[in-house]
Motif scaffolding. Sequence first.
Motif, PDB file in Angstrom:
ATOM      1  N   VAL A 246       0.799  -1.104   0.111  1.00  0.00           N
ATOM      2  CA  VAL A 246       0.087   0.122  -0.070  1.00  0.00           C
ATOM      3  C   VAL A 246       0.936   1.266   0.055  1.00  0.00           C
ATOM      4  N   GLN A 247       2.090   1.255   0.608  1.00  0.00           N
ATOM      5  CA  GLN A 247       2.768   2.210   0.827  1.00  0.00           C
ATOM      6  C   GLN A 247       3.459   2.746  -0.490  1.00  0.00           C
ATOM      7  N   ARG A 248       3.910   1.662  -1.137  1.00  0.00           N
ATOM      8  CA  ARG A 248       4.386   1.820  -2.399  1.00  0.00           C
ATOM      9  C   ARG A 248       3.807   2.357  -3.349  1.00  0.00           C
ATOM     10  N   LEU A 249       2.360   1.866  -3.184  1.00  0.00           N
ATOM     11  CA  LEU A 249       1.411   2.209  -4.281  1.00  0.00           C
ATOM     12  C   LEU A 249       1.004   3.796  -4.099  1.00  0.00           C
ATOM     13  N   CYS A 250       0.782   3.862  -2.882  1.00  0.00           N
ATOM     14  CA  CYS A 250       0.123   5.356  -2.338  1.00  0.00           C
ATOM     15  C   CYS A 250       1.234   6.074  -1.591  1.00  0.00           C
ATOM     16  N   ALA A 251       1.960   6.728  -2.404  1.00  0.00           N
ATOM     17  CA  ALA A 251       3.322   7.414  -1.896  1.00  0.00           C
ATOM     18  C   ALA A 251       2.704   8.557  -0.924  1.00  0.00           C
ATOM     19  N   VAL A 252       1.489   9.158  -1.395  1.00  0.00           N
ATOM     20  CA  VAL A 252       1.376  10.265  -0.500  1.00  0.00           C
ATOM     21  C   VAL A 252       0.488   9.784   0.703  1.00  0.00           C
ATOM     22  N   PRO A 253       1.024  10.485   1.810  1.00  0.00           N
ATOM     23  CA  PRO A 253       0.569  10.003   3.250  1.00  0.00           C
ATOM     24  C   PRO A 253      -0.860  10.351   3.454  1.00  0.00           C
ATOM     25  N   ASP A 254      -1.498  11.407   2.818  1.00  0.00           N
ATOM     26  CA  ASP A 254      -2.751  11.799   2.966  1.00  0.00           C
ATOM     27  C   ASP A 254      -3.812  10.934   2.197  1.00  0.00           C
ATOM     28  N   ASN A 255      -3.220   9.956   1.195  1.00  0.00           N
ATOM     29  CA  ASN A 255      -4.232   8.903   0.552  1.00  0.00           C
ATOM     30  C   ASN A 255      -5.037   8.065   1.358  1.00  0.00           C
ATOM     31  N   ALA A 256      -6.188   8.045   1.132  1.00  0.00           N
ATOM     32  CA  ALA A 256      -7.292   7.128   2.022  1.00  0.00           C
ATOM     33  C   ALA A 256      -6.680   5.845   2.401  1.00  0.00           C
ATOM     34  N   TYR A 257      -6.112   5.305   1.331  1.00  0.00           N
ATOM     35  CA  TYR A 257      -5.920   3.807   1.490  1.00  0.00           C
ATOM     36  C   TYR A 257      -4.593   3.605   2.601  1.00  0.00           C
ATOM     37  N   ARG A 258      -3.817   4.687   2.156  1.00  0.00           N
ATOM     38  CA  ARG A 258      -2.434   4.908   2.912  1.00  0.00           C
ATOM     39  C   ARG A 258      -2.591   5.015   4.297  1.00  0.00           C
ATOM     40  N   ARG A 259      -3.548   5.965   4.849  1.00  0.00           N
ATOM     41  CA  ARG A 259      -3.829   6.500   6.035  1.00  0.00           C
ATOM     42  C   ARG A 259      -4.455   5.201   6.840  1.00  0.00           C
ATOM     43  N   HIS A 260      -5.429   4.320   6.181  1.00  0.00           N
ATOM     44  CA  HIS A 260      -5.984   3.370   6.892  1.00  0.00           C
ATOM     45  C   HIS A 260      -4.900   2.217   7.056  1.00  0.00           C
ATOM     46  N   ALA A 261      -4.344   1.997   6.155  1.00  0.00           N
ATOM     47  CA  ALA A 261      -3.218   0.547   6.183  1.00  0.00           C
ATOM     48  C   ALA A 261      -2.268   1.221   7.154  1.00  0.00           C
ATOM     49  N   ASP A 262      -1.762   2.665   7.306  1.00  0.00           N
ATOM     50  CA  ASP A 262      -0.780   2.900   8.375  1.00  0.00           C
ATOM     51  C   ASP A 262      -1.318   2.774   9.796  1.00  0.00           C
ATOM     52  N   ALA A 263      -2.741   3.179  10.026  1.00  0.00           N
ATOM     53  CA  ALA A 263      -3.226   3.300  11.185  1.00  0.00           C
ATOM     54  C   ALA A 263      -3.557   1.699  11.687  1.00  0.00           C
ATOM     55  N   LEU A 264      -3.866   0.624  10.692  1.00  0.00           N
ATOM     56  CA  LEU A 264      -4.015  -0.418  11.118  1.00  0.00           C
ATOM     57  C   LEU A 264      -2.524  -0.941  11.635  1.00  0.00           C
ATOM     58  N   MET A 265      -1.597  -0.541  10.896  1.00  0.00           N
ATOM     59  CA  MET A 265      -0.224  -1.230  11.159  1.00  0.00           C
ATOM     60  C   MET A 265       0.454  -0.678  12.545  1.00  0.00           C
ATOM     61  N   ALA A 266      -0.118   0.509  12.990  1.00  0.00           N
ATOM     62  CA  ALA A 266       0.443   1.026  14.192  1.00  0.00           C
ATOM     63  C   ALA A 266      -0.278   0.600  15.388  1.00  0.00           C
ATOM     64  N   GLN A 267      -1.343  -0.062  15.347  1.00  0.00           N
ATOM     65  CA  GLN A 267      -1.934  -0.438  16.485  1.00  0.00           C
ATOM     66  C   GLN A 267      -1.490  -1.844  17.018  1.00  0.00           C
ATOM     67  N   ASP A 268      -1.548  -2.055  18.090  1.00  0.00           N
ATOM     68  CA  ASP A 268      -1.124  -3.260  19.031  1.00  0.00           C
ATOM     69  C   ASP A 268      -2.504  -4.176  18.951  1.00  0.00           C
ATOM     70  N   HIS A 269      -2.330  -5.334  18.079  1.00  0.00           N
ATOM     71  CA  HIS A 269      -3.457  -5.842  18.160  1.00  0.00           C
ATOM     72  C   HIS A 269      -3.606  -7.306  19.059  1.00  0.00           C
ATOM     73  N   GLY A 270      -2.596  -7.554  19.291  1.00  0.00           N
ATOM     74  CA  GLY A 270      -2.300  -8.804  20.338  1.00  0.00           C
ATOM     75  C   GLY A 270      -2.813 -10.146  19.662  1.00  0.00           C
ATOM     76  N   TYR A 271      -3.666 -10.919  20.356  1.00  0.00           N
ATOM     77  CA  TYR A 271      -4.091 -12.095  19.914  1.00  0.00           C
ATOM     78  C   TYR A 271      -5.113 -11.791  18.838  1.00  0.00           C
ATOM     79  N   ALA A 272      -5.546 -10.792  18.548  1.00  0.00           N
ATOM     80  CA  ALA A 272      -6.842 -10.280  17.733  1.00  0.00           C
ATOM     81  C   ALA A 272      -6.184 -10.045  16.479  1.00  0.00           C
ATOM     82  N   ILE A 273      -4.996 -10.183  16.428  1.00  0.00           N
ATOM     83  CA  ILE A 273      -4.143  -9.600  15.107  1.00  0.00           C
ATOM     84  C   ILE A 273      -5.010 -10.295  13.828  1.00  0.00           C
ATOM     85  N   ASN A 274      -5.502 -11.390  13.881  1.00  0.00           N
ATOM     86  CA  ASN A 274      -6.238 -12.009  12.695  1.00  0.00           C
ATOM     87  C   ASN A 274      -7.401 -10.973  12.393  1.00  0.00           C
TER      88      ASN A 274
END
Length: 220
Positions: free
Chosen positions: A50-78
């Motif tokens: 996603v980051q490679r495709l959406c180089a602009v940080p404000d891109n909607a896909y990029r924002r959502h993906a970055d937010a997901l990656m930043a979270q601590d999902h624990g055992y609910a990571i699935n």
Amino acid sequence: MPIEDTIVARIDDLITESVQLASGDEYNQVKSEQQRQKCAAWLVSATNVVQRLCAVPDNAYRRHADALMAQDHGYAINQAVGEMAALLMGLVFDAKAGLISSIADRARAEIFDDFLDHADSYATEGRKNEAGVISGVVFEDSLRRLCRKLGEPEKGIKLDDLISSLTKRGELTAIKAKRARVAAHVRTKASHAQWDEFELNDVRATTEFARELIASKLDA
């Protein structure tokens, strides 16, 4: 395989892999530590795409993906894998509507700009042959890519004929067509190691024209 097809194929693979990784136990959590580790690795791969495709940080896909990656999902990571997979499905839909092609053009433009910088360096050093090979390859690839972008047949067609076709379409002016033919000459002679058939000034003109072609027709 064209770069856009490669990107779509990678996203399709990630979506397929996500089906098993997103499944959970009765609490909708991972079933094992091994699954958790695989989910974490999958999220890294998906976010990288996603980051490679959406180089602009404000891109909607990029924002959502970055937010997901930043979270601590624990055992609910699935569950995060399932959410990211849904995001990738939307990205593929947009890709097949033309998004990936434009992204691929911009990515290739950046790569070729680096190549042309090398050609300039060789030319400055008086290394005409090396500069001619690089600038000629970039010119031909860019010209053929423009034809594909416009739906113009190019496979197996000589450069001179492609230049004529683009001129008839109004994509190249008469002056630019003349410059394109100089570049085509350098490309042809350099590819056959006919070094005495072109001059350093021809190479510089080829590099300059390739840059203009990329900037005006592909990096837009």
